[in-house]
Design a protein around this motif. Structure first.
Motif, mmCIF file in Angstrom:
data_model
loop_
_atom_site.group_PDB
_atom_site.id
_atom_site.type_symbol
_atom_site.label_atom_id
_atom_site.label_comp_id
_atom_site.label_asym_id
_atom_site.label_seq_id
_atom_site.Cartn_x
_atom_site.Cartn_y
_atom_site.Cartn_z
ATOM 1 N N TYR A 186 0.827 -1.213 0.000
ATOM 2 C CA TYR A 186 0.000 0.000 0.000
ATOM 3 C C TYR A 186 0.855 1.255 0.000
ATOM 4 O O TYR A 186 0.498 2.273 -0.596
ATOM 5 N N TRP A 187 2.013 1.170 0.648
ATOM 6 C CA TRP A 187 2.859 2.348 0.805
ATOM 7 C C TRP A 187 3.751 2.599 -0.406
ATOM 8 O O TRP A 187 4.527 3.575 -0.395
ATOM 9 N N LYS A 188 3.648 1.775 -1.436
ATOM 10 C CA LYS A 188 4.383 2.063 -2.669
ATOM 11 C C LYS A 188 3.796 3.268 -3.394
ATOM 12 O O LYS A 188 4.457 3.877 -4.233
ATOM 13 N N GLU A 189 2.550 3.598 -3.068
ATOM 14 C CA GLU A 189 1.950 4.840 -3.537
ATOM 15 C C GLU A 189 2.067 5.878 -2.417
ATOM 16 O O GLU A 189 2.362 5.559 -1.281
ATOM 17 N N ASP A 190 1.852 7.139 -2.767
ATOM 18 C CA ASP A 190 2.029 8.221 -1.798
ATOM 19 C C ASP A 190 0.818 8.332 -0.885
ATOM 20 O O ASP A 190 -0.183 8.965 -1.228
ATOM 21 N N HIS A 191 0.927 7.707 0.287
ATOM 22 C CA HIS A 191 -0.127 7.790 1.285
ATOM 23 C C HIS A 191 0.488 8.219 2.622
ATOM 24 O O HIS A 191 1.568 7.756 2.997
ATOM 25 N N ASP A 192 -0.215 9.076 3.340
ATOM 26 C CA ASP A 192 0.223 9.484 4.670
ATOM 27 C C ASP A 192 -0.297 8.510 5.724
ATOM 28 O O ASP A 192 -1.323 7.848 5.536
ATOM 29 N N LEU A 193 0.413 8.461 6.830
ATOM 30 C CA LEU A 193 -0.050 7.763 8.023
ATOM 31 C C LEU A 193 -0.244 8.815 9.103
ATOM 32 O O LEU A 193 0.715 9.484 9.507
ATOM 33 N N VAL A 194 -1.483 9.001 9.553
ATOM 34 C CA VAL A 194 -1.808 10.005 10.552
ATOM 35 C C VAL A 194 -2.103 9.298 11.865
ATOM 36 O O VAL A 194 -3.067 8.523 11.964
ATOM 37 N N LEU A 195 -1.291 9.561 12.876
ATOM 38 C CA LEU A 195 -1.442 8.941 14.187
ATOM 39 C C LEU A 195 -2.016 9.969 15.147
ATOM 40 O O LEU A 195 -1.336 10.946 15.511
ATOM 41 N N LEU A 196 -3.258 9.778 15.530
ATOM 42 C CA LEU A 196 -3.918 10.673 16.478
ATOM 43 C C LEU A 196 -3.563 10.217 17.883
ATOM 44 O O LEU A 196 -4.047 9.191 18.357
ATOM 45 N N GLY A 197 -2.698 10.963 18.532
ATOM 46 C CA GLY A 197 -2.191 10.573 19.839
ATOM 47 C C GLY A 197 -0.727 10.218 19.758
ATOM 48 O O GLY A 197 -0.294 9.533 18.822
ATOM 49 N N ALA A 198 0.054 10.699 20.728
ATOM 50 C CA ALA A 198 1.498 10.467 20.734
ATOM 51 C C ALA A 198 1.926 9.616 21.923
ATOM 52 O O ALA A 198 3.057 9.703 22.381
ATOM 53 N N GLY A 199 1.014 8.787 22.423
ATOM 54 C CA GLY A 199 1.314 7.920 23.547
ATOM 55 C C GLY A 199 2.019 6.644 23.131
ATOM 56 O O GLY A 199 2.582 6.533 22.033
ATOM 57 N N GLY A 200 1.942 5.653 24.006
ATOM 58 C CA GLY A 200 2.677 4.420 23.787
ATOM 59 C C GLY A 200 2.322 3.684 22.516
ATOM 60 O O GLY A 200 3.194 3.102 21.864
ATOM 61 N N ALA A 201 1.045 3.689 22.113
ATOM 62 C CA ALA A 201 0.634 2.962 20.911
ATOM 63 C C ALA A 201 1.292 3.555 19.670
ATOM 64 O O ALA A 201 1.792 2.820 18.806
ATOM 65 N N SER A 202 1.289 4.879 19.568
ATOM 66 C CA SER A 202 1.899 5.526 18.410
ATOM 67 C C SER A 202 3.416 5.370 18.413
ATOM 68 O O SER A 202 4.032 5.129 17.369
ATOM 69 N N ILE A 203 4.018 5.525 19.575
ATOM 70 C CA ILE A 203 5.469 5.373 19.662
ATOM 71 C C ILE A 203 5.874 3.960 19.244
ATOM 72 O O ILE A 203 6.823 3.769 18.484
ATOM 73 N N ALA A 204 5.139 2.975 19.715
ATOM 74 C CA ALA A 204 5.456 1.583 19.364
ATOM 75 C C ALA A 204 5.306 1.338 17.871
ATOM 76 O O ALA A 204 6.150 0.687 17.244
#
Length: 305
Positions: A126-144
């Motif tokens: 999926y990431w071979k095309e230009d797609h963003d990943l938006v992580l709402l929240g900067a806690g442990g789940a996003s960091i991991a």
């Protein structure tokens, strides 16, 4: 003698694992029972420490899984662990407690299981095309998850064109930025303060077509609400992933009520199964590959439970 597996959570009694765990133990031929321990968010350190000490001192306690309290458990009981895996040391958290003889070990597995959840959602290509990943929240789940992406990037696989992380306060973003600087995170990333849902809406609206937008805040499960407003302006063909599978799930409900036909909305069920099977494999010292008949059987049992 029946062993005990401890589940640290906020409302463990309402988790599907209560019904699933006995079926898995029967399938795997293991004589073990699940014991749930409920703690309020940010419980006193002494409570976490007492629970870890109980596991360490009880020969029938084989270990356990930690959800919301990963950071707090390790902060409160670091000296009770005889060793930690690399991810636990880097993230300063533990999601899995297990034993090697009398030695108590801690592991942080979310960097691996969250990436498995993301791959199950959209696939690596999926990431071979230009797609963003938006992580709402900067806690442990996003960091991991960003740590999982970092390690996967070193294998040469495709990555999001950009990662955007939001948080309600600057210290959370600073903590993540410091970790990314330390590990040499190579994916372009923006750190954005979004103190209100309307501010998070603007971040989502500015993301690319086909962006994967993740509720990694815990809102909708451990506390009410959603990081976005009810009528958030999603980009075209967005994929909306709530990392939770139970609770109020307002983020998920709002997205499913959207009249937009181009949205794909997914809950955290696959992530839940990956997380639990990985911890079960580590605690009981068995092999559960994420592809193959054993995993498929456990996944089927989970769904039918």
């Amino acid at each position: 003698m029946t062993s005990t597996f401890t589940f640290f959570g906020v409302t463990t009694g309402s988790s599907a694992i209560r019904r699933i765990f006995p079926l898995w133990m029967e399938e795997l031929g293991i004589d073990s029972q699940l014991v749930g321990l409920d703690f309020p968010v940010d419980a006193p350190a002494a409570d976490y420490r007492r629970a870890v000490a109980q596991i360490k001192g009880d020969p029938d306690a084989v270990g356990g899984l930690i959800t919301t309290h990963k950071l707090n458990v390790l902060a409160a009981a670091r000296d009770l662990f005889d060793d930690l895996d690399d991810s636990a040391q880097l993230l300063k958290e533990t999601s899995c407690i297990h034993k090697d003889g009398e030695r108590l070990l801690g592991a942080a597995l979310d960097d691996r299981t969250s990436l498995l959840g993301l791959d199950a959602l959209v696939g690596q290509d999926y990431w071979k095309e230009d797609h963003d990943l938006v992580l709402l929240g900067a806690g442990g789940a996003s960091i991991a998850l960003t740590l999982g992406l970092h390690r996967a990037a070193r294998t040469g696989r495709a990555m999001p064109s950009r990662v955007v992380v939001t948080a309600r306060s600057q210290p959370r973003l600073d903590e993540m930025r410091e970790l990314h600087h330390r590990i040499g995170f190579g994916v372009p990333i923006d750190y954005v303060i979004a103190g209100a849902p309307e501010e998070a809406d603007r971040v989502v609206a500015a993301s690319s077509r086909g962006s994967v937008i993740v509720n990694a805040t815990g809102m909708g499960k451990d506390r009410p609400g959603s990081p976005l407003s009810p009528n958030a302006p999603y980009p075209p063909q967005a994929v909306l992933w709530d990392m939770n599978y139970r609770g109020e799930l307002k983020f998920l409900a709002d997205a499913r009520e959207s009249p937009r036909a181009d949205l794909r909305v997914v809950d955290g069920w696959d992530y839940f199964v990956y997380s639990w099977t990985k911890v079960v494999a580590v605690v009981y010292g068995i092999d559960i590959p994420v592809t193959g008949p054993r995993f498929d059987r456990l996944s089927h049992l989970a769904r039918t439970a």
